[in-house]
Enzyme design. Structure first.
Site, PDB file in Angstrom:
ATOM      1  N   PRO A  89       0.862  -1.141   0.056  1.00 26.77           N
ATOM      2  CA  PRO A  89      -0.091  -0.024  -0.202  1.00 26.77           C
ATOM      3  C   PRO A  89       0.748   1.350  -0.039  1.00 26.77           C
ATOM      4  O   PRO A  89       0.239   2.314  -0.392  1.00 26.77           O
ATOM      5  CB  PRO A  89      -0.730   0.013   1.221  1.00 26.77           C
ATOM      6  CG  PRO A  89      -0.571  -1.523   1.682  1.00 26.77           C
ATOM      7  CD  PRO A  89       0.776  -2.024   1.159  1.00 26.77           C
ATOM      8  N   GLU A 116       1.615  -8.795   8.216  1.00 20.01           N
ATOM      9  CA  GLU A 116       1.742  -7.477   8.351  1.00 20.01           C
ATOM     10  C   GLU A 116       2.583  -6.812   7.251  1.00 20.01           C
ATOM     11  O   GLU A 116       2.811  -5.561   7.339  1.00 20.01           O
ATOM     12  CB  GLU A 116       2.311  -7.022   9.868  1.00 20.01           C
ATOM     13  CG  GLU A 116       1.090  -7.090  10.789  1.00 20.01           C
ATOM     14  CD  GLU A 116       0.100  -6.642  10.588  1.00 20.01           C
ATOM     15  OE1 GLU A 116      -0.006  -5.299  10.273  1.00 20.01           O
ATOM     16  OE2 GLU A 116      -0.973  -7.248  10.750  1.00 20.01           O
ATOM     17  N   ARG A 154      -1.808  -8.895 -21.862  1.00 19.77           N
ATOM     18  CA  ARG A 154      -2.788  -8.448 -22.832  1.00 19.77           C
ATOM     19  C   ARG A 154      -2.212  -7.370 -23.748  1.00 19.77           C
ATOM     20  O   ARG A 154      -2.911  -7.216 -24.751  1.00 19.77           O
ATOM     21  CB  ARG A 154      -4.238  -8.066 -22.329  1.00 19.77           C
ATOM     22  CG  ARG A 154      -4.246  -6.791 -21.519  1.00 19.77           C
ATOM     23  CD  ARG A 154      -5.553  -6.852 -20.651  1.00 19.77           C
ATOM     24  NE  ARG A 154      -6.713  -6.958 -21.498  1.00 19.77           N
ATOM     25  CZ  ARG A 154      -7.345  -6.061 -22.247  1.00 19.77           C
ATOM     26  NH1 ARG A 154      -6.710  -4.838 -22.494  1.00 19.77           N
ATOM     27  NH2 ARG A 154      -8.407  -6.127 -22.768  1.00 19.77           N
ATOM     28  N   ASP A 169      -8.719   0.367 -26.131  1.00 18.55           N
ATOM     29  CA  ASP A 169      -9.082   0.125 -24.618  1.00 18.55           C
ATOM     30  C   ASP A 169      -8.895   1.423 -24.043  1.00 18.55           C
ATOM     31  O   ASP A 169      -8.021   2.310 -24.769  1.00 18.55           O
ATOM     32  CB  ASP A 169      -8.338  -0.942 -24.009  1.00 18.55           C
ATOM     33  CG  ASP A 169      -8.837  -2.151 -24.345  1.00 18.55           C
ATOM     34  OD1 ASP A 169     -10.026  -2.340 -24.651  1.00 18.55           O
ATOM     35  OD2 ASP A 169      -7.819  -3.227 -24.191  1.00 18.55           O
TER      36      ASP A 169
END
Ligand code: SAH
Length: 252
Positions: A89, A116, A154, A169
């Site tokens: 994060p 953690e 992709r 896209d």
């Protein structure tokens, strides 16, 4: 290219690597994925890979030693020195520009955290880059690694059925970095809702204009900063600007 994934849950990758259009990329080695489990390098009867945090508190921390042994094994298997990426994060949020860069790279070592997280000393010694999927917390880095691998696979030539398909896209070149337009398929009428007339007209230029206008107006509404970027890069035509200022040509 080759991605070495260091994960305590290699079994999570097996169904992922075998499903869908990206399967070909992984099977053919176009995007080679090699899994290494730090548990194979853990010491003692319990094969510990995690331990309690110094200073106390909840949860467990991934130990540096099994990770370093995993990394050594990976380095011994490949001659090039690709960067080590930790999913976290704390990392930079993954976006199309980063995916494009990885899609033309030699690959990377992808480290999936659990518990953690990872002992900071390992991060300081070996991690070159941290990538986040977004501002929320997952139980492990595996889903983040799969997100990166899927997005990279992709973009490889020939992986999607139509060679040009990924270029159309959202965020891609043919769309000048804008969002994709809405899509419709059969039946023509579903629960009383019909398909926009122009898509049934067979008039290619009109269809193309309609799609462009939808992309422009959707992007203006949902992600105005992408319009600014396209404008700054000189990618918006006079027609595009007219549409943004006054709406679709057909309604004027
Ligand atoms: N204590 C950490 C979260 C640990 S979650 C914190 O508060 O920041 C366990 C692992 O899941 C992490 O080590 C990381 O590898 C992965 N992870 C969790 N959330 C993530 C996210 N948003 N993006 C990428 N990886 C994530």
């Amino acid at each position: 290219m080759r991605f070495d994934v260091i994960t305590l849950f290699p079994e999570l990758f097996e169904p992922f690597l075998q499903a869908g259009v990206t399967r070909r990329a992984y099977l053919s080695g176009l995007v080679d994925v090699v899994l290494t489990n730090p548990r194979s390098f853990a010491q003692g009867n319990y094969q510990r890979v995690d331990d309690r945090p110094f200073g106390g508190g909840p949860g467990m921390v991934m130990m540096a030693e099994p990770l370093e042994k995993s990394l050594q094994q990976v380095r011994s298997m490949r001659a090039d020195r690709v960067p080590v990426v930790l999913f976290s994060p704390l990392g930079r949020r993954l976006d199309h520009a980063q995916v494009q860069r990885w899609a033309t790279s030699a690959g990377a070592v992808l480290l999936c955290g659990r518990y953690e997280g990872v002992d900071q000393r390992f991060i300081d010694a070996h991690v070159d880059e941290q990538i986040s999927l977004g501002d929320y917390v997952l139980s492990g880095g595996e889903i983040a690694a799969m997100a990166l691998l899927d997005a990279v696979a992709r973009l490889q030539p020939g992986v999607l059925g139509d060679a040009a398909s990924h270029q159309q896209d959202s965020f891609n070149t043919s769309l000048d970095g804008l969002l994709d337009c809405p899509h419709y398929t059969r039946p023509e009428s579903w629960q009383g809702a019909s398909v926009p007339e122009v898509l049934l007209s067979g008039h290619h230029a009109k269809v193309a204009r309609w799609r462009r206008e939808q992309s422009l107006l959707l992007t203006q509404r949902l992600r105005p900063e992408l319009i600014e970027q396209a404008r700054a890069a000189g990618r918006l035509s006079r027609l595009d600007e007219d549409c943004l200022a006054h709406g679709p040509a057909a309604d004027r």
